[in-house]
Enzyme design. Structure first.
Site, PDB file in Angstrom:
ATOM      1  N   CYS A 279       0.356   0.126  10.315  1.00 38.36           N
ATOM      2  CA  CYS A 279      -0.087  -0.904   9.377  1.00 38.36           C
ATOM      3  C   CYS A 279       1.055  -1.699   8.739  1.00 38.36           C
ATOM      4  O   CYS A 279       1.972  -1.124   8.133  1.00 38.36           O
ATOM      5  CB  CYS A 279      -0.935  -0.261   8.275  1.00 38.36           C
ATOM      6  SG  CYS A 279      -1.680  -1.503   7.191  1.00 38.36           S
TER       7      CYS A 279
ATOM      8  N   ARG B 275     -18.100  -3.545  17.477  1.00 39.78           N
ATOM      9  CA  ARG B 275     -17.346  -4.762  17.123  1.00 39.78           C
ATOM     10  C   ARG B 275     -15.985  -4.772  17.809  1.00 39.78           C
ATOM     11  O   ARG B 275     -15.153  -3.886  17.572  1.00 39.78           O
ATOM     12  CB  ARG B 275     -17.189  -4.838  15.593  1.00 39.78           C
ATOM     13  CG  ARG B 275     -16.538  -6.131  15.114  1.00 39.78           C
ATOM     14  CD  ARG B 275     -16.690  -6.309  13.602  1.00 39.78           C
ATOM     15  NE  ARG B 275     -18.088  -6.214  13.198  1.00 39.78           N
ATOM     16  CZ  ARG B 275     -18.570  -5.301  12.355  1.00 39.78           C
ATOM     17  NH1 ARG B 275     -17.766  -4.442  11.789  1.00 39.78           N
ATOM     18  NH2 ARG B 275     -19.860  -5.260  12.071  1.00 39.78           N
TER      19      ARG B 275
ATOM     20  N   CYS C  34     -19.495   1.658   8.456  1.00 41.55           N
ATOM     21  CA  CYS C  34     -18.797   0.938   9.520  1.00 41.55           C
ATOM     22  C   CYS C  34     -17.553   1.764   9.801  1.00 41.55           C
ATOM     23  O   CYS C  34     -16.689   1.886   8.925  1.00 41.55           O
ATOM     24  CB  CYS C  34     -18.433  -0.471   9.044  1.00 41.55           C
ATOM     25  SG  CYS C  34     -17.312  -1.322  10.175  1.00 41.55           S
TER      26      CYS C  34
ATOM     27  N   CYS D 256       0.311   4.813   7.001  1.00 38.95           N
ATOM     28  CA  CYS D 256      -0.357   4.635   8.294  1.00 38.95           C
ATOM     29  C   CYS D 256       0.612   3.926   9.257  1.00 38.95           C
ATOM     30  O   CYS D 256       1.037   2.791   8.993  1.00 38.95           O
ATOM     31  CB  CYS D 256      -1.636   3.828   8.121  1.00 38.95           C
ATOM     32  SG  CYS D 256      -2.672   4.480   6.787  1.00 38.95           S
TER      33      CYS D 256
ATOM     34  N   CYS E 113       0.832  -1.216   0.000  1.00 32.27           N
ATOM     35  CA  CYS E 113       0.000   0.000   0.000  1.00 32.27           C
ATOM     36  C   CYS E 113       0.858   1.254   0.000  1.00 32.27           C
ATOM     37  O   CYS E 113       1.875   1.335   0.698  1.00 32.27           O
ATOM     38  CB  CYS E 113      -0.932  -0.014   1.215  1.00 32.27           C
ATOM     39  SG  CYS E 113      -2.078   1.376   1.213  1.00 32.27           S
TER      40      CYS E 113
ATOM     41  N   CYS F 135     -16.586  -9.655   5.207  1.00 36.22           N
ATOM     42  CA  CYS F 135     -15.911  -8.372   5.017  1.00 36.22           C
ATOM     43  C   CYS F 135     -14.634  -8.585   4.220  1.00 36.22           C
ATOM     44  O   CYS F 135     -13.810  -9.421   4.595  1.00 36.22           O
ATOM     45  CB  CYS F 135     -15.528  -7.762   6.357  1.00 36.22           C
ATOM     46  SG  CYS F 135     -16.899  -7.609   7.485  1.00 36.22           S
TER      47      CYS F 135
ATOM     48  N   CYS G  45     -19.499  -6.562   3.285  1.00 37.10           N
ATOM     49  CA  CYS G  45     -18.833  -5.324   3.694  1.00 37.10           C
ATOM     50  C   CYS G  45     -17.511  -5.259   2.947  1.00 37.10           C
ATOM     51  O   CYS G  45     -16.871  -6.295   2.740  1.00 37.10           O
ATOM     52  CB  CYS G  45     -18.598  -5.368   5.201  1.00 37.10           C
ATOM     53  SG  CYS G  45     -17.606  -4.006   5.823  1.00 37.10           S
TER      54      CYS G  45
HETATM   55  N1  SAM Z   1      -6.834   0.434   3.295  1.00 31.91           N
HETATM   56  C1  SAM Z   1      -8.107   0.560   3.886  1.00 31.91           C
HETATM   57  C2  SAM Z   1      -8.185   1.663   4.901  1.00 31.91           C
HETATM   58  O1  SAM Z   1      -7.147   2.136   5.380  1.00 31.91           O
HETATM   59  O2  SAM Z   1      -9.300   2.058   5.241  1.00 31.91           O
HETATM   60  C3  SAM Z   1      -8.639  -0.733   4.474  1.00 31.91           C
HETATM   61  C4  SAM Z   1      -7.746  -1.685   5.227  1.00 31.91           C
HETATM   62  S1  SAM Z   1      -7.111  -1.115   6.778  1.00 31.91           S
HETATM   63  C5  SAM Z   1      -5.980  -2.408   7.124  1.00 31.91           C
HETATM   64  C6  SAM Z   1      -8.499  -1.318   7.886  1.00 31.91           C
HETATM   65  C7  SAM Z   1      -8.306  -0.974   9.348  1.00 31.91           C
HETATM   66  O3  SAM Z   1      -7.557  -2.002   9.991  1.00 31.91           O
HETATM   67  C8  SAM Z   1      -7.577   0.280   9.725  1.00 31.91           C
HETATM   68  O4  SAM Z   1      -8.346   1.436   9.584  1.00 31.91           O
HETATM   69  C9  SAM Z   1      -7.232   0.015  11.169  1.00 31.91           C
HETATM   70  O5  SAM Z   1      -8.314   0.423  11.997  1.00 31.91           O
HETATM   71  C10 SAM Z   1      -7.118  -1.509  11.236  1.00 31.91           C
HETATM   72  N2  SAM Z   1      -5.722  -1.929  11.487  1.00 31.91           N
HETATM   73  C11 SAM Z   1      -4.731  -2.021  10.579  1.00 31.91           C
HETATM   74  N3  SAM Z   1      -3.579  -2.429  11.151  1.00 31.91           N
HETATM   75  C12 SAM Z   1      -3.842  -2.600  12.465  1.00 31.91           C
HETATM   76  C13 SAM Z   1      -3.049  -3.012  13.582  1.00 31.91           C
HETATM   77  N4  SAM Z   1      -1.765  -3.283  13.469  1.00 31.91           N
HETATM   78  N5  SAM Z   1      -3.647  -3.104  14.793  1.00 31.91           N
HETATM   79  C14 SAM Z   1      -4.967  -2.803  14.919  1.00 31.91           C
HETATM   80  N6  SAM Z   1      -5.747  -2.400  13.898  1.00 31.91           N
HETATM   81  C15 SAM Z   1      -5.214  -2.299  12.686  1.00 31.91           C
HETATM   82 FE1  SF4 Z   2      -2.924   1.175   3.353  1.00 35.02          FE
HETATM   83 FE2  SF4 Z   2      -2.829  -0.015   5.739  1.00 35.02          FE
HETATM   84 FE3  SF4 Z   2      -3.231   2.625   5.586  1.00 35.02          FE
HETATM   85 FE4  SF4 Z   2      -5.185   0.930   4.778  1.00 35.02          FE
HETATM   86  S1  SF4 Z   2      -4.385   1.163   6.856  1.00 35.02           S
HETATM   87  S2  SF4 Z   2      -4.456   2.788   3.718  1.00 35.02           S
HETATM   88  S3  SF4 Z   2      -3.922  -0.754   3.954  1.00 35.02           S
HETATM   89  S4  SF4 Z   2      -1.369   1.512   4.937  1.00 35.02           S
END
Ligand code: SAM
Ligand code: SF4
Ligand code: DTB
Length: 320
Positions: A64, A266, A194, A61, A57, A101, A134
């Site tokens: 992530c 959730r 959501c 973030c 990606c 989802c 979802c």
């Molecule tokens: N890329 C999309 C976005 O950012 O909306 C969808 C996927 S993203 C992985 C979905 C959610 O997963 C994030 O908004 C975050 O709340 C959660 N998430 C991702 N990594 C995480 C982590 N290491 N621990 C807890 N929650 C996490």
């Molecule tokens: Fe990309 Fe992870 Fe951020 Fe979603 S949360 S936009 S998958 S870096």
């Protein structure tokens, strides 16, 4: 104080004293709201999560593992093929999932893109299996949202994750306002929203309540609110964060139940590092949905058999 004249608290200054009451008083109030809106019969909605496009990606973030900016060991993959997705979806249905989802590690999608056309086809096929669908694909345009709704999407997941003030310390490649814009597109298209949070990213308890205040301002209110506890990922800037205090988690769930009485709250990422007792307290406080299955997107979730045993022990039925 919780639901004065039946009106749920909405602003930070209303939410803060509720959150900060003695814990058992707060739980008394959240239980009462929960019973009024969900009845005496407890039920936990079971959702299954599948990463249909993992890793690589462009976004940064800080929590992530799927960001290409960090060396986390998660490899970039292509969009899964339809048949493999349908195999997982059929299995989820057979396991009793009410909602399927699908997540993709993209900055976002636009109408007309090849990858987006593929997702529309996937949504139509999964929808035919008879589960709620979802998706979480990042940012949307109004038109992409409209096409997802037409294809059969029930709810779109797009989290605020933290307060407007803290957000810029966690992500720089898009803004809190970008998140809100996508949520408005989802609402305009008539999909359920959501939208929730991650706790444990160095934010204060006030930051969490400020995030909740923004959720309370949505019209209509979010249909579901995932509460994630950070699962620190090696290689990411937040790798060294300390685990969230369980009672802070329980307080936030109870306050969310009081503020958004009809939302599915959730209990999402982080259950793998919560004890059974802590999870029990989260359900008592008002959580009524989980992701079940051995994996979330890339990180572990509790064993499905352990989850079934826990729900049985607590006498919590599967929601229908
Ligand atoms: N890329 C999309 C976005 O950012 O909306 C969808 C996927 S993203 C992985 C979905 C959610 O997963 C994030 O908004 C975050 O709340 C959660 N998430 C991702 N990594 C995480 C982590 N290491 N621990 C807890 N929650 C996490
Ligand atoms: Fe990309 Fe992870 Fe951020 Fe979603 S949360 S936009 S998958 S870096
Ligand atoms: C949400 O709030 N939690 C889910 C779902 N929405 C997509 C994801 C949680 C875990 C993500 C981390 C991973 O598995 O890589």
């Amino acid at each position: 104080m919780a639901t004065r004249n039946g009106i749920a608290p909405k602003t930070f200054s209303e939410l803060s004293p509720i959150y900060r009451q003695p814990l058992f008083t707060l739980l008394d109030q959240s239980r009462k709201v929960h019973r009024e809106h969900w009845g005496e019969e407890e039920g936990v909605q079971l959702c299954r999560l599948l990463s249909i496009k993992t890793g690589g990606c462009s976004e940064d973030c800080g929590y992530c593992a799927q960001s290409s900016r960090y060396d986390t060991g998660v490899k970039a993959e292509r969009l899964m093929d339809l048949e493999s997705i349908l195999t997982e979806a059929r299995e989820a249905k057979a396991d009793g999932a009410e909602r399927f989802c699908m997540g993709a590690a993209w900055k976002g999608v636009k109408e007309g893109e090849a990858k987006f056309e593929s997702v529309l086809g996937i949504v139509r096929s999964v929808k035919e299996l008879g589960m709620e669908v979802c998706v979480t694909l990042g940012q949307l345009t109004d038109e992409a949202a409209r096409q997802l709704k037409a294809a059969g999407v029930t709810a779109y997941n797009h989290n605020l994750d933290t307060s407007p003030e803290h957000y810029a310390k966690i992500v720089t490649t898009h803004s809190f306002e970008d998140r809100l814009r996508t949520i408005r597109s989802v609402q305009k298209a008539g999909m359920s929203v959501c939208c929730g949070a991650i706790l444990g990213m160095g934010e204060t308890e006030d930051d969490r309540l400020k995030m909740l205040e923004v959720l309370c301002g949505f019209n209509p209110p979010p249909e579901s609110v995932p509460i994630n506890c950070l699962m620190p990922q090696e290689g990411t800037p937040l790798a060294g964060q300390k685990p969230v205090d369980v009672f802070e988690l329980v307080r936030l769930i109870a306050t969310t139940r009081i503020a958004l009485p009809r939302a599915r709250v959730r209990l999402s990422a982080g259950r793998a590092i919560l004890t059974r007792e802590a999870q029990g307290l989260c359900f008592f406080a008002g959580a009524n949905s989980i992701f079940f299955g051995d994996k979330l997107l890339t990180i572990p979730n509790p064993d499905e058999s352990d989850d079934r045993a826990l729900l049985r022990t607590l006498g919590l039925a599967q929601a229908s």
